[in-house]
Enzyme design. Structure first.
Site, PDB file in Angstrom:
ATOM      1  N   LYS A 101       0.823  -1.199   0.000  1.00  0.00           N
ATOM      2  CA  LYS A 101       0.000   0.000   0.000  1.00  0.00           C
ATOM      3  C   LYS A 101       0.870   1.268   0.000  1.00  0.00           C
ATOM      4  O   LYS A 101       0.448   2.316  -0.471  1.00  0.00           O
ATOM      5  CB  LYS A 101      -0.926   0.027   1.228  1.00  0.00           C
ATOM      6  CG  LYS A 101      -1.812  -1.186   1.418  1.00  0.00           C
ATOM      7  CD  LYS A 101      -2.853  -1.311   0.331  1.00  0.00           C
ATOM      8  CE  LYS A 101      -3.990  -2.265   0.692  1.00  0.00           C
ATOM      9  NZ  LYS A 101      -3.591  -3.674   0.824  1.00  0.00           N
TER      10      LYS A 101
HETATM   11  C1  LIG Z   1      -4.255  -4.818   0.390  1.00  0.00           C
HETATM   12  C2  LIG Z   1      -3.437  -6.034   0.305  1.00  0.00           C
HETATM   13  C3  LIG Z   1      -3.717  -7.046  -0.625  1.00  0.00           C
HETATM   14  C4  LIG Z   1      -4.900  -6.989  -1.551  1.00  0.00           C
HETATM   15  O1  LIG Z   1      -4.771  -5.999  -2.526  1.00  0.00           O
HETATM   16  P1  LIG Z   1      -6.060  -5.463  -3.302  1.00  0.00           P
HETATM   17  O2  LIG Z   1      -5.568  -4.341  -4.119  1.00  0.00           O
HETATM   18  O3  LIG Z   1      -7.031  -5.032  -2.245  1.00  0.00           O
HETATM   19  O4  LIG Z   1      -6.580  -6.601  -4.099  1.00  0.00           O
HETATM   20  C5  LIG Z   1      -2.860  -8.134  -0.680  1.00  0.00           C
HETATM   21  N1  LIG Z   1      -1.810  -8.235   0.155  1.00  0.00           N
HETATM   22  C6  LIG Z   1      -1.522  -7.291   1.060  1.00  0.00           C
HETATM   23  C7  LIG Z   1      -0.356  -7.482   1.964  1.00  0.00           C
HETATM   24  C8  LIG Z   1      -2.313  -6.158   1.170  1.00  0.00           C
HETATM   25  O5  LIG Z   1      -2.014  -5.216   2.075  1.00  0.00           O
END
Ligand SMILES: *Cc1c(COP(=O)(O)O)cnc(C)c1O
Length: 495
Positions: A112
């Site tokens: 993120k």
């Molecule tokens: C948010 C997240 C995901 C999922 O990603 P999306 O874009 O919501 O599909 C997968 N792995 C981790 C570690 C995340 O923080």
């Protein structure tokens, strides 16, 4: 300037990129999508010569075309700096016949950070461009990682407040500690007695509350969102797919034009949608492999054409993927409905009312780029252990979902195309699950001792993000019912 964004639910809504970033969600509850996807205008060979920041500029300028060159470059420079613990920003690691694209070298050690390091800068720049003088209130629901990354990105950013809601019993202890120790006079963190979907629905309801919007306007506030429904999250995520491909090209692992698969551990469908956009912008991607955990709504959807959230919500060791309503799928649905906002809005209201919808055969036939599968908890733990024992490489449980699904894909298809696996979190963020997968006896150790043991096994230094929370004081302890979310927001804003 030529690229506009439209709402997936109302074709009369048309805004610039900076306006879409400011708003987050369209007024009709739809998501903003670019009217068309521009093609990359630099060759892959040229991009292969560029560092991350330059690739970021070349991709983002195409999609955020009402930002000037100076504005965009300034945002990029402030985002992808020493906050990342490697100059490469997103390094690739070859293991077990695949390339792991490590997207966790930012401040909060999850992917993120890739988008949330830049979103605050895009947002404040967008506010200036649009002559907005209100304070921007970022409202965010988190399944664990978005919350901390948004807090870290927006903390003490002038002209903003950041409010994060997380499921009190639905995040890892380290994720929770990271959030409740967040500093910053504009940062608020609230646990809710519900799951991520409750948090996300609650936030969407608050964002759609017209009465509240009026009161906010009067008091000099306006909402935006740091969730992946914001196009300002999605666009920076396209960058690292282009970057990863061109690194492989640059080091001779692939030839120009050679197609690669991309495997993405998926929750809200944001990260994989970014890969899909990259493909549609001309990146040679073969299959988009959508990996789910036991909350396998997306696997069922790709298999049957029916999206059905009516099922038990499973708490897994990959909590950031414990999601039954994948918000960004709406952008794909809109696209395969031939950009028909009415048709998409109809399906979304079925989802809201009945919890399910089904797409037509015509729409299904446009999903051939995707392959969906899922990993059970046992398969997840097994792949972590196997990668550690065979390769000495330790992955987190989200990345493990992708690795396990990629194994299934390879067995099913015998496809030998080179493959990039999105590695979405550092194993240090989920030490207990990771260490238990390697050896259940680790369970006797306290969380932070586990980090030291992980360091010993992997030879990878304990990241700063973990060191910080060893001693940091808890600054946020509010917990509320799902129905009290709006009241809490009003209290914070003094409304
Ligand atoms: C948010 C997240 C995901 C999922 O990603 P999306 O874009 O919501 O599909 C997968 N792995 C981790 C570690 C995340 O923080």
């Amino acid at each position: 300037m030529s690229l506009y964004y439209k709402s997936t639910r109302d074709s009369s809504v048309r805004v610039t990129a900076s306006q879409a970033i400011l708003k987050g969600l369209a007024p009709d509850g739809g998501l903003f999508v670019p009217e068309s996807l521009p093609m990359l205008d630099k060759s892959l060979e040229e991009l292969a010569e560029m560092p991350y920041a330059k690739v970021a500029y070349e991709v983002m300028k195409l999609l955020l075309d009402d930002f000037t060159k100076e504005e965009l470059e300034a945002c990029i420079a402030r985002a992808y700096d020493e906050k990342f613990d490697t100059k490469e920003i997103a390094p690739l690691v070859e293991a077990d016949g695949a390339y792991y694209l490590e997207l966790f070298h930012g401040k909060t050690i999850a992917f993120k950070d890739m988008a949330l390091s830049i979103l605050p800068h895009l947002m404040t720049t967008a506010a200036k461009k649009n002559d907005i003088h209100n304070e921007i209130v970022i409202l965010t629901a988190t399944s664990g990682d978005t919350g901390k990354a948004a807090l870290a990105g927006f903390a003490d950013v002038e002209g903003t407040k950041i409010i994060v809601f997380y499921p009190k019993d639905g995040v890892s202890p380290i994720q929770e500690r990271q959030m409740v120790t967040q500093k910053g006079s504009n940062a608020y963190v609230i646990g809710i007695k519900g799951n991520f979907d409750d948090a996300q629905t609650g936030v969407k309801n608050i964002l759609g509350d017209k009465e509240l919007e009026k009161a906010m306007q009067k008091a000099g506030f306006q909402f935006s969102s740091a969730n992946s429904i914001n196009i300002g999250r999605l666009v920076p995520q396209i960058v690292y797919y282009v970057y990863a491909y061109t690194r492989l090209l640059g080091n001779g692992s692939i030839k120009a034009g050679e197609q690669v698969n991309v495997v993405v551990p998926t929750g809200n469908f944001g990260n994989i949608l970014a890969a899909f956009y990259a493909k549609n912008m001309g990146l040679p991607v073969k299959k988009l492999i959508c990996a789910s955990n036991e909350n396998k709504v997306l696997y069922d959807f790709f298999k049957t054409g029916v999206y059905d959230r009516n099922r038990p919500f499973v708490l897994t060791t990959s909590p950031s993927m414990d999601i039954l309503i994948s918000s960004n799928l709406e952008r794909l649905i809109y696209r395969i409905a031939e950009n028909d906002a009415g048709k998409n809005a109809g399906l979304m209201s079925e989802l809201k009312e009945k919890g399910c919808y089904s797409i037509t055969d015509d729409m299904r036939s446009q999903l051939a780029d995707f392959y969906g599968n899922y990993a059970t908890e046992e398969e997840n733990a097994a792949v972590i252990k196997r990668l550690y024992e065979q390769e000495g490489y330790i992955i987190d449980p989200h990345t493990a979902v992708a690795a396990a699904v990629y194994d299934k894909y390879r067995r099913e298809t015998n496809d030998t195309a080179k493959t990039i696996i999105a590695s979405t979190a550092s194993p240090y963020k989920f030490t207990r699950s990771v260490m238990n997968a390697i050896n259940p006896e680790h369970d006797a150790l306290p969380d932070l001792d586990l980090a030291d043991e992980l360091c010993r096994l992997s030879g990878v230094a304990v990241p700063q993000a973990i060191e910080e929370i060893r001693t940091a004081p808890v600054l946020h302890d509010t917990v509320c019912e799902v129905g009290e979310m709006c009241e809490n927001v009003k209290k914070i804003l003094g409304l």
